[in-house]
Design an enzyme around this catalytic site. Structure first.
Site, PDB file in Angstrom:
ATOM      1  N   ASP A 133       0.825  -1.223   0.000  1.00 49.67           N
ATOM      2  CA  ASP A 133       0.000   0.000   0.000  1.00 49.67           C
ATOM      3  C   ASP A 133       0.856   1.269   0.000  1.00 49.67           C
ATOM      4  OD1 ASP A 133      -2.371   1.390  -0.021  1.00 49.67           O
ATOM      5  OD2 ASP A 133      -2.680   1.289   2.146  1.00 49.67           O
TER       6      ASP A 133
ATOM      7  N   HIS B 155       2.704   3.054  -8.825  1.00 49.92           N
ATOM      8  CA  HIS B 155       2.507   1.631  -9.139  1.00 49.92           C
ATOM      9  C   HIS B 155       3.723   1.094  -9.900  1.00 49.92           C
ATOM     10  CE1 HIS B 155      -1.422   2.152  -7.597  1.00 49.92           C
ATOM     11  NE2 HIS B 155      -1.948   2.735  -8.651  1.00 49.92           N
TER      12      HIS B 155
ATOM     13  N   ASN C  11       1.327   3.410  -2.819  1.00 53.18           N
ATOM     14  CA  ASN C  11       1.929   3.790  -4.100  1.00 53.18           C
ATOM     15  C   ASN C  11       1.498   5.185  -4.557  1.00 53.18           C
ATOM     16  OD1 ASN C  11       2.825   1.190  -4.061  1.00 53.18           O
ATOM     17  ND2 ASN C  11       1.604   0.475  -5.798  1.00 53.18           N
TER      18      ASN C  11
ATOM     19  N   LEU D 249      10.307 -20.686  -3.582  1.00 49.72           N
ATOM     20  CA  LEU D 249       9.243 -19.841  -3.018  1.00 49.72           C
ATOM     21  C   LEU D 249       7.951 -19.962  -3.830  1.00 49.72           C
ATOM     22  CD1 LEU D 249       8.610 -17.275  -1.090  1.00 49.72           C
ATOM     23  CD2 LEU D 249       9.038 -15.945  -3.158  1.00 49.72           C
TER      24      LEU D 249
HETATM   25  C1  IPE Z   1      -5.568  -2.620  -0.321  1.00 54.05           C
HETATM   26  O1  IPE Z   1      -5.198  -1.300  -0.444  1.00 54.05           O
HETATM   27  C2  IPE Z   1      -5.535  -3.304  -1.657  1.00 54.05           C
HETATM   28  C3  IPE Z   1      -4.212  -3.491  -2.242  1.00 54.05           C
HETATM   29  C4  IPE Z   1      -3.063  -3.152  -1.728  1.00 54.05           C
HETATM   30  C5  IPE Z   1      -4.221  -4.152  -3.530  1.00 54.05           C
HETATM   31  P1  IPE Z   1      -6.250  -0.117  -0.663  1.00 54.05           P
HETATM   32  O2  IPE Z   1      -5.430   1.123  -0.772  1.00 54.05           O
HETATM   33  O3  IPE Z   1      -7.139  -0.422  -1.797  1.00 54.05           O
HETATM   34  O4  IPE Z   1      -7.096  -0.159   0.685  1.00 54.05           O
HETATM   35  P2  IPE Z   1      -7.969   0.975   1.395  1.00 54.05           P
HETATM   36  O5  IPE Z   1      -8.987   1.428   0.404  1.00 54.05           O
HETATM   37  O6  IPE Z   1      -7.032   2.077   1.781  1.00 54.05           O
HETATM   38  O7  IPE Z   1      -8.540   0.300   2.595  1.00 54.05           O
HETATM   39  C1  IPE Z   2      -1.441   0.226  -3.377  1.00 50.58           C
HETATM   40  O1  IPE Z   2      -1.224   1.589  -3.413  1.00 50.58           O
HETATM   41  C2  IPE Z   2      -1.628  -0.383  -4.734  1.00 50.58           C
HETATM   42  C3  IPE Z   2      -3.003  -0.822  -5.025  1.00 50.58           C
HETATM   43  C4  IPE Z   2      -4.017  -0.719  -4.259  1.00 50.58           C
HETATM   44  C5  IPE Z   2      -3.205  -1.424  -6.328  1.00 50.58           C
HETATM   45  P1  IPE Z   2      -2.417   2.610  -3.484  1.00 50.58           P
HETATM   46  O2  IPE Z   2      -2.769   2.813  -4.929  1.00 50.58           O
HETATM   47  O3  IPE Z   2      -3.535   2.173  -2.628  1.00 50.58           O
HETATM   48  O4  IPE Z   2      -1.753   3.933  -2.928  1.00 50.58           O
HETATM   49  P2  IPE Z   2      -2.367   4.901  -1.823  1.00 50.58           P
HETATM   50  O5  IPE Z   2      -2.729   4.053  -0.650  1.00 50.58           O
HETATM   51  O6  IPE Z   2      -3.557   5.570  -2.439  1.00 50.58           O
HETATM   52  O7  IPE Z   2      -1.250   5.844  -1.532  1.00 50.58           O
HETATM   53 MG    MG Z   3      -4.004   2.448  -0.664  1.00 48.91          MG
END
Ligand code: IPE
Ligand code: IPE
Ligand code: MG
Length: 260
Positions: free
Chosen positions: A32, A49, A34, A143
């Site tokens: 999370d 990403h 990105n 793995l």
């Molecule tokens: C969880 O992250 C999903 C992934 C990392 C793929 P999100 O960024 O989507 O989650 P919320 O919305 O903050 O809970």
């Molecule tokens: C995680 O990073 C990747 C996915 C959920 C695909 P985010 O895209 O949720 O990035 P934030 O949390 O909004 O910074």
């Molecule tokens: Mg996120």
């Protein structure tokens, strides 16, 4: 760092000396942060990403070096369809490209790739790459890398319940015969062990519908760095901390004498 640069094995980076290789079986990571990482640098979310690809490869290399057996990574949730059409399009297209571009590398590393998630809505081209990666790496013995793509914990439990109901309807199973084991054996990848350690990056402290059943007794670690800043050294740090946790699984030890 250039995402094309593949992290070498046996790098100069060293695991914590006291860490016992192979002491953690299943690690699951919610990758999370990105978007925030990118925006903080004045870049669009999708740049985060892209940067996350290097972090993923480096983390996989670190997991191999640490003797982790299963690494599950949350790449796209069943709730992520709520994002803007352009971000969803990017995430699907990028997942497809990464799977294609990294397949040979993962195969060389003796990694077995597996997919866990729901078929409906998932892009056909992504599913095709997932199947190709699974097929190419199916005999690998190192793995196991589980890509949770279009995955949701509730969706998985609903799908498992449907399978069980179908068996009951066919007369193969009696309702009173349903146990925890019946459910565990009806999950997407029923042969996988429970999660030992759940890691979430970017400081958020929630599950976001990840591996609800499998995390029943997982140790949890929430680290402040965003996913693109994560890597093998961060993984080794959390693995090392994990080995100092006392897991009780509901049991208890009377330590009155030790404390006197
Ligand atoms: C969880 O992250 C999903 C992934 C990392 C793929 P999100 O960024 O989507 O989650 P919320 O919305 O903050 O809970
Ligand atoms: C995680 O990073 C990747 C996915 C959920 C695909 P985010 O895209 O949720 O990035 P934030 O949390 O909004 O910074
Ligand atoms: Mg996120």
């Amino acid at each position: 760092m250039n995402p094309e640069t593949i992290p070498p094995f046996q790098s100069s980076l060293k695991m914590p000396a006291q860490f016992k290789t192979g002491s953690v079986e299943h690690v699951a990571i919610i990758m999370d942060g990105n978007g925030r990482w990118a925006n903080q640098q004045g870049l669009p979310r999708v740049a985060g990403h892209q940067a996350g690809e290097y972090a993923l490869m480096d983390t996989i290399a670190g997991a191999i070096e640490a003797g982790v057996k299963v690494l599950s990574v949350y790449a796209f949730s069943t709730e992520n369809w709520r994002r803007s059409p352009s971000e969803v399009r990017f995430l699907m297209g990028y997942s497809r490209n990464v799977l294609r571009a990294r397949r040979d590398q993962l195969d060389e590393w003796n990694v077995r790739v597996r997919w866990s998630g729901r078929k409906p809505r998932l892009w056909k081209s992504v599913l095709k790459e997932l199947m190709a990666a699974e097929e190419q790496t199916k005999d690998n013995t190192g793995l196991t890398l589980v890509m949770n793509l279009n995955y949701g914990g509730r969706a998985e439990l609903a799908d498992a319940t449907r399978l069980i109901a179908e068996r009951v309807a066919r007369g193969e199973l009696k309702p009173e015969g349903i146990t925890e084991d019946t459910l565990a054996r009806s999950l997407y990848l029923p042969d996988l062990p429970d999660v030992d350690l759940l890691v979430r990056t970017s400081g958020e402290q929630r599950l976001s519908n990840y591996l609800l059943w499998q995390c029943a007794y997982a140790e949890m670690m929430f680290v402040p760095e965003a996913w693109p800043d994560f890597g093998r050294q961060s993984l080794w740090r959390v693995l090392d901390e994990f080995t100092h946790r006392e897991r009780r699984f509901g049991g208890a030890v009377d330590r009155v004498e030790e404390n006197q």
